[in-house]
Design an enzyme around this catalytic site. Structure first.
Site, PDB file in Angstrom:
ATOM      1  N   PHE A  57      62.236  25.530 -59.452  1.00  0.00           N
ATOM      2  CA  PHE A  57      61.533  24.263 -59.673  1.00  0.00           C
ATOM      3  C   PHE A  57      60.870  24.186 -61.051  1.00  0.00           C
ATOM      4  O   PHE A  57      59.685  23.898 -61.163  1.00  0.00           O
ATOM      5  CB  PHE A  57      60.482  24.110 -58.552  1.00  0.00           C
ATOM      6  CG  PHE A  57      60.086  22.690 -58.227  1.00  0.00           C
ATOM      7  CD1 PHE A  57      60.935  21.843 -57.535  1.00  0.00           C
ATOM      8  CD2 PHE A  57      58.848  22.192 -58.601  1.00  0.00           C
ATOM      9  CE1 PHE A  57      60.561  20.545 -57.219  1.00  0.00           C
ATOM     10  CE2 PHE A  57      58.457  20.890 -58.291  1.00  0.00           C
ATOM     11  CZ  PHE A  57      59.329  20.069 -57.593  1.00  0.00           C
TER      12      PHE A  57
ATOM     13  N   THR B 192      52.657  22.730 -55.935  1.00  0.00           N
ATOM     14  CA  THR B 192      51.656  22.512 -56.984  1.00  0.00           C
ATOM     15  C   THR B 192      50.867  21.230 -56.720  1.00  0.00           C
ATOM     16  O   THR B 192      49.779  21.055 -57.246  1.00  0.00           O
ATOM     17  CB  THR B 192      52.335  22.451 -58.355  1.00  0.00           C
ATOM     18  OG1 THR B 192      53.339  21.433 -58.311  1.00  0.00           O
ATOM     19  CG2 THR B 192      52.986  23.779 -58.684  1.00  0.00           C
TER      20      THR B 192
ATOM     21  N   GLU C  26      62.375  31.657 -53.685  1.00  0.00           N
ATOM     22  CA  GLU C  26      62.709  31.363 -55.075  1.00  0.00           C
ATOM     23  C   GLU C  26      62.519  32.510 -56.073  1.00  0.00           C
ATOM     24  O   GLU C  26      63.334  32.674 -56.982  1.00  0.00           O
ATOM     25  CB  GLU C  26      61.868  30.163 -55.567  1.00  0.00           C
ATOM     26  CG  GLU C  26      62.197  28.872 -54.861  1.00  0.00           C
ATOM     27  CD  GLU C  26      61.123  27.830 -55.112  1.00  0.00           C
ATOM     28  OE1 GLU C  26      60.035  27.953 -54.517  1.00  0.00           O
ATOM     29  OE2 GLU C  26      61.370  26.915 -55.912  1.00  0.00           O
TER      30      GLU C  26
ATOM     31  N   ARG D 279      55.482  22.598 -63.022  1.00  0.00           N
ATOM     32  CA  ARG D 279      55.675  24.014 -62.703  1.00  0.00           C
ATOM     33  C   ARG D 279      56.164  24.793 -63.930  1.00  0.00           C
ATOM     34  O   ARG D 279      55.888  25.981 -64.065  1.00  0.00           O
ATOM     35  CB  ARG D 279      56.587  24.216 -61.494  1.00  0.00           C
ATOM     36  CG  ARG D 279      56.445  25.605 -60.877  1.00  0.00           C
ATOM     37  CD  ARG D 279      57.276  25.805 -59.631  1.00  0.00           C
ATOM     38  NE  ARG D 279      56.571  25.547 -58.387  1.00  0.00           N
ATOM     39  CZ  ARG D 279      55.788  26.406 -57.747  1.00  0.00           C
ATOM     40  NH1 ARG D 279      55.571  27.605 -58.248  1.00  0.00           N
ATOM     41  NH2 ARG D 279      55.201  26.086 -56.621  1.00  0.00           N
TER      42      ARG D 279
HETATM   43  N1  MTE Z   1      68.593  30.395 -49.139  1.00  0.00           N
HETATM   44  C1  MTE Z   1      69.692  29.841 -48.593  1.00  0.00           C
HETATM   45  N2  MTE Z   1      70.541  30.631 -47.916  1.00  0.00           N
HETATM   46  N3  MTE Z   1      69.952  28.510 -48.704  1.00  0.00           N
HETATM   47  C2  MTE Z   1      69.121  27.670 -49.411  1.00  0.00           C
HETATM   48  O1  MTE Z   1      69.372  26.472 -49.513  1.00  0.00           O
HETATM   49  N4  MTE Z   1      67.049  27.480 -50.750  1.00  0.00           N
HETATM   50  C3  MTE Z   1      66.123  28.188 -51.631  1.00  0.00           C
HETATM   51  C4  MTE Z   1      65.559  29.422 -50.918  1.00  0.00           C
HETATM   52  N5  MTE Z   1      66.615  30.202 -50.343  1.00  0.00           N
HETATM   53  C5  MTE Z   1      67.944  28.236 -50.020  1.00  0.00           C
HETATM   54  C6  MTE Z   1      67.724  29.617 -49.826  1.00  0.00           C
HETATM   55  C7  MTE Z   1      65.001  27.363 -52.068  1.00  0.00           C
HETATM   56  S1  MTE Z   1      65.192  26.348 -53.387  1.00  0.00           S
HETATM   57  C8  MTE Z   1      63.781  27.427 -51.461  1.00  0.00           C
HETATM   58  S2  MTE Z   1      62.474  26.535 -52.023  1.00  0.00           S
HETATM   59  C9  MTE Z   1      63.560  28.258 -50.278  1.00  0.00           C
HETATM   60  O2  MTE Z   1      64.709  28.969 -49.877  1.00  0.00           O
HETATM   61  C10 MTE Z   1      63.100  27.352 -49.138  1.00  0.00           C
HETATM   62  O3  MTE Z   1      62.916  28.042 -47.964  1.00  0.00           O
HETATM   63  P1  MTE Z   1      61.613  28.937 -47.670  1.00  0.00           P
HETATM   64  O4  MTE Z   1      60.444  28.101 -48.070  1.00  0.00           O
HETATM   65  O5  MTE Z   1      61.697  29.183 -46.239  1.00  0.00           O
HETATM   66  O6  MTE Z   1      61.733  30.153 -48.514  1.00  0.00           O
HETATM   67  N1  HPA Z   2      57.870  23.348 -55.487  1.00  0.00           N
HETATM   68  C1  HPA Z   2      58.946  22.845 -54.870  1.00  0.00           C
HETATM   69  N2  HPA Z   2      59.059  21.619 -54.497  1.00  0.00           N
HETATM   70  C2  HPA Z   2      58.043  20.797 -54.763  1.00  0.00           C
HETATM   71  C3  HPA Z   2      56.902  21.246 -55.403  1.00  0.00           C
HETATM   72  C4  HPA Z   2      56.808  22.596 -55.781  1.00  0.00           C
HETATM   73  O1  HPA Z   2      55.813  23.065 -56.353  1.00  0.00           O
HETATM   74  N3  HPA Z   2      56.071  20.201 -55.537  1.00  0.00           N
HETATM   75  C5  HPA Z   2      56.729  19.149 -54.994  1.00  0.00           C
HETATM   76  N4  HPA Z   2      57.903  19.505 -54.517  1.00  0.00           N
HETATM   77 MO1  MOS Z   3      63.199  24.788 -53.526  1.00  0.00          MO
HETATM   78  S1  MOS Z   3      63.662  24.201 -55.424  1.00  0.00           S
HETATM   79  O1  MOS Z   3      61.478  24.417 -53.743  1.00  0.00           O
HETATM   80  O2  MOS Z   3      63.818  23.533 -52.591  1.00  0.00           O
END
Ligand code: MTE
Ligand code: HPA
Ligand code: MOS
Length: 766
Positions: free
Chosen positions: A352, A448, A720, A318
């Site tokens: 990531f 990815t 993210e 990524r």
């Molecule tokens: N928001 C809160 N409150 N707590 C979390 O742990 N994780 C983040 C983001 N927002 C997180 C958060 C991360 S790393 C990701 S990948 C996304 O939420 C995952 O949830 P989503 O796919 O529903 O956005």
């Molecule tokens: N994003 C977050 N988590 C992951 C991914 C990615 O692209 N690929 C594998 N785990």
């Molecule tokens: Mo988020 S780093 O893809 O859990």
């Protein structure tokens, strides 16, 4: 601040997070709130006191004699595979002959109470012959220590392009680690079921990995391991893969002892044993033509992976995907190395690897602008990618809002006025200086790894019209359960409070991808839509017959059946009764796989992302030039949410991500010493932003944008991307330092702690 920000959200679109009341009253249940089963035992890990060495002697005989200690487990007690690695099987649960990082598990002490288990740790004796410790990724690279094959993304011909560039600049950029600091630490609670089966309550984003790890450890089928997750007190990527270790520990003990076992670290144990955001050290070269267009960009990234692969190879990829951030560059050559060091395996963290890559090109652009004596902002704007741009990985940009977000931010927040205010302030003040920076973002949505872009949902409509909804989504504070409830309510045309979003459980929804990559609501929400559509088709057939509606259009809205859009008296509950009486199936499963995406790892080309998310942040800071301390006056953002289905939750994600990004870039400093010992090992030595360090003004504007077909109800993923706005904080601070001392030596090395600011202010001496 919150009140000001939420004023922008129209009342009618406010759907409160269904967890809000539970969270503020303390009624929400986390892993440690589960009622304790009779006979529960507690497990504590004995971990390596050295970062690298050969284990000569490990003696737990005295500890095993202690009161309350039931048994002490080592690698020899594992009936299956001593491995917790996800992408590669390169990480043992227990170290045996060699330890490769400080904090690596050697033994598991299981006792009648947590206190007794902990007390027994002191009676374990270990002799380790030290081996050389490597903590620096470039040093590891020099020694040929790689976790996975190095990767290259390229397009065009950089060598030829650089030869023809009017201006070429090169340099180094570095970003530090980041501790996840989820409010709830890692943990697992395992209950033996009938036969040899186990039920695992885990604080994990990735149920499948936990299930598979426990099953393989114990030489069982995955069908003998049930994993259940109610919610997490935060994951932020830290629980995408690394939750499996705690489940494996508790699982091993429960398997042998046939008693429930809980394994949960204290905060300092969690910080010591778990991996963090991968630090990076990178070299770059940027080439511009006479008109200041970026023609060529080359970068080599050295990723600090820690002692095992964990998710680092995917994170590395990524970094390459986001190596040119939002900029259109004709010739690109990016190479990334995942370097093996003697640190706890680093892992996923919001973004990531994307943020680490984006920082490098921002540094390159800033260096080029300053060397040319032009404004960084001008250079950034001039090079924003256009619609139809081809990324180095072959995907063509469609629905690009890069320039639109930038221009809207500049207009709405009056960039020229902000710039002149900063200049005026700096002219009038000697001991305080302001800095300003813009940070545009472009973040690809989809795992990815194409295979992971699938999700399932299970829907039951009960006889009384209430609804049970299961998906593979894990609620970790990001509000995904509320979104799943909204999607189902809209699809079925009923009230949200009829729908219960169940715990995430492997027996109801199998083979889940982790809740990660910001794609959880998209993937699982679309599976919910598919399940709802299937049940609706059966229900509308019943209604059609009952209402003798012929071939008129039948729909359900506001809990009533409609014919050609006009409400009838047939309500939801009655319809469900009718269907049940006719023995109609009131349950359905939905399966969704993102269409059209593909990526060829060998060629580095394809169309890996369903869509991209865009935005621009303007950051203004003030530095106290006596103390080196600083404040953020304002961060003003235009963000592309698409058609947000929940503006309140999405705004919260945007604010939270942004502040977490500022923390990574400024005050959060993960420090290991040369022996690989974590010095920033507690909340007293590791500081994350608090309410006093958030920007005084936090203004987030929703770009008027159409969203994407790939997004749930055209509401774009938001988890993210906003973190990367925080990168603007680094450059704003750097600019403030330069306003004080135009010759300041401030390397592109984050985090920009107050200490670093202070050194920059007076180096070389003014
Ligand atoms: N928001 C809160 N409150 N707590 C979390 O742990 N994780 C983040 C983001 N927002 C997180 C958060 C991360 S790393 C990701 S990948 C996304 O939420 C995952 O949830 P989503 O796919 O529903 O956005
Ligand atoms: N994003 C977050 N988590 C992951 C991914 C990615 O692209 N690929 C594998 N785990
Ligand atoms: Mo988020 S780093 O893809 O859990």
């Amino acid at each position: 601040m919150i009140a000001a920000a939420t004023k922008a959200i129209p009342e009618a679109t406010v759907v409160p997070n269904q967890d809000a009341a539970g969270h503020v009253t303390g009624r929400s249940l986390y892993l440690d709130d589960l009622p304790t089963f009779e006979g529960t035992l507690h497990a504590k890990i004995f971990d390596s006191p050295l970062a690298h060495g050969t284990v000569r002697r490990l003696d737990w005989s005295r500890a095993a004699q202690r009161e309350g200690v039931v048994r002490i487990f080592s690698a020899t007690d594992i009936p299956g595979h001593n491995n917790i690695g996800g992408i590669f099987p390169d990480e043992p649960l227990f170290a045996t002959d060699t330890v490769t990082f400080m904090g690596q598990p050697l033994l598991l002490v299981v006792a009648e109470s947590e206190e007794l288990a902990e007390a027994a740790l002191a009676d374990i004796e270990v002799d380790i012959d030290p081996l050389p410790v490597v903590t620096d990724p470039r040093e590891a690279f020099g020694l040929g220590q790689l976790l996975s094959p190095s990767r290259t993304f390229q397009k065009g011909d950089v060598a030829a392009a650089f030869a023809n560039c009017a201006h070429v600049f090169s340099g180094r950029a570095e970003t530090g680690g980041q501790e996840h600091l989820y409010l709830e630490t890692h943990g697992a609670y395992v209950q033996p079921l009938e036969g040899s089966s186990l039920r695992v309550y885990s604080s994990t984003q990735g149920l499948r990995h936990v299930q598979e790890t426990v099953a393989h450890l114990l030489n069982m089928g995955m069908h003998q391991v049930e994993v259940d997750v109610t919610r997490l007190g935060g994951g932020f990527g830290g629980k995408e893969d690394q939750a499996a270790m705690w489940a494996a520990m508790a699982g091993l003990a429960a398997y042998h002892l046939r008693r429930p076992v809980k394994c949960m670290p204290h905060r300092m144990e969690d910080m010591r044993m778990s991996g963090k955001r991968n630090p990076y050290s990178s070299d770059y070269r940027i080439g511009l033509d006479a008109d200041h267009k970026i023609v060529a960009f080359e970068a080599t990234y050295f990723q600090n992976g820690g002692a095992a692969a964990d998710l680092s190879p995917a994170i590395l990829e990524r970094t390459l995907f986001h190596g040119t951030n939002t900029y259109g560059v004709a010739h690109v050559h990016l190479t990334a190395h995942s370097c093996k060091t003697n640190l706890p395996p680093n892992t996923a963290f919001r973004g990531f690897g994307g943020p680490q890559g984006m920082f490098v090109i921002e540094a390159a652009i800033d260096q080029a602008a300053k060397a040319l004596g032009i404004s960084t902002i001008e250079l950034q704007r001039k090079n924003l990618m256009p619609e139809g741009y081809e990324f180095s990985y072959g995907q063509i940009v469609r629905g690009c809002h890069a320039a639109e977000c930038w221009d809207e931010a500049a207009r709405r927040f009056d960039l020229p006025r902000l710039q002149s205010e900063v200049e005026t302030f700096n002219g009038a003040n000697k001991l305080f200086k302001k800095g300003l920076a813009l940070m545009p973002i472009c973040f690809g949505i989809s795992f990815t790894n194409t295979m992971m872009n699938q999700a399932r949902a299970l829907l039951h409509i009960y006889w009384d019209g209430s609804v049970s909804l299961s998906t593979g989504a894990v609620e970790m504070g990001q509000g995904v359960n509320t979104k799943m409830q909204q999607v189902a309510a809209r699809s079925l045309g009923i009230r949200r409070d009829r729908i219960r979003v169940e715990s995430t459980n492997t027996t109801r929804v199998a083979n889940t991808s982790p809740s990660a990559a910001s794609a959880t609501a998209d993937l699982n929400g679309k599976a919910v839509q598919i399940a709802c559509a299937e049940v609706l088709e059966r229900l509308t057939a019943v209604a059609r017959q009952h209402l003798a509606a012929g071939d008129a259009d039948i729909s359900i809205g506001n809990e009533l059946v409609h014919i050609d859009g006009i409400a009838t008296e047939l309500d939801w509950k009655t319809l469900v009764h009718l269907a049940f009486a006719q023995r109609v199936n009131l349950s359905a499963k939905g399966h969704y796989a993102t269409p059209e995406i593909h990526f060829n790892k060998a060629t580095g080309k394809g169309h890996p992302f369903a869509y991209h998310v865009y935005g621009t942040a303007i950051t203004v800071c003030t530095v106290d030039c006596l103390r080196g301390t600083y404040e953020f006056d304002a961060v003003q953002v235009v963000h592309d949410f698409g058609k947000s289905i929940n503006p309140l939750i999405d705004l919260g994600q945007c604010e939270g991500g942004l502040v977490q990004g500022i923390g990574w870039m400024t005050m959060e400093e993960v420090v290991y010493n040369e022996q690989g010992k974590l010095l920033s090992n507690a909340l007293s030595t590791y500081k994350i932003p608090d309410i006093y360090s958030v920007p005084k003004v936090l203004d987030i504007h929703f770009l008027d944008a159409p969203g994407s077909d790939g997004a749930i109800l055209r509401s774009k993923a938001v988890g993210e991307p906003p973190l990367m706005y925080g990168i603007g904080a680094f450059f704003a601070l750097r600019n403030a330092v330069l306003a004080f001392n135009k010759n300041a030596l401030v390397p592109y090395s984050a985090p920009m702690t107050p200490e670093k600011v202070l050194m920059g202010l007076y180096n070389p001496e003014v």
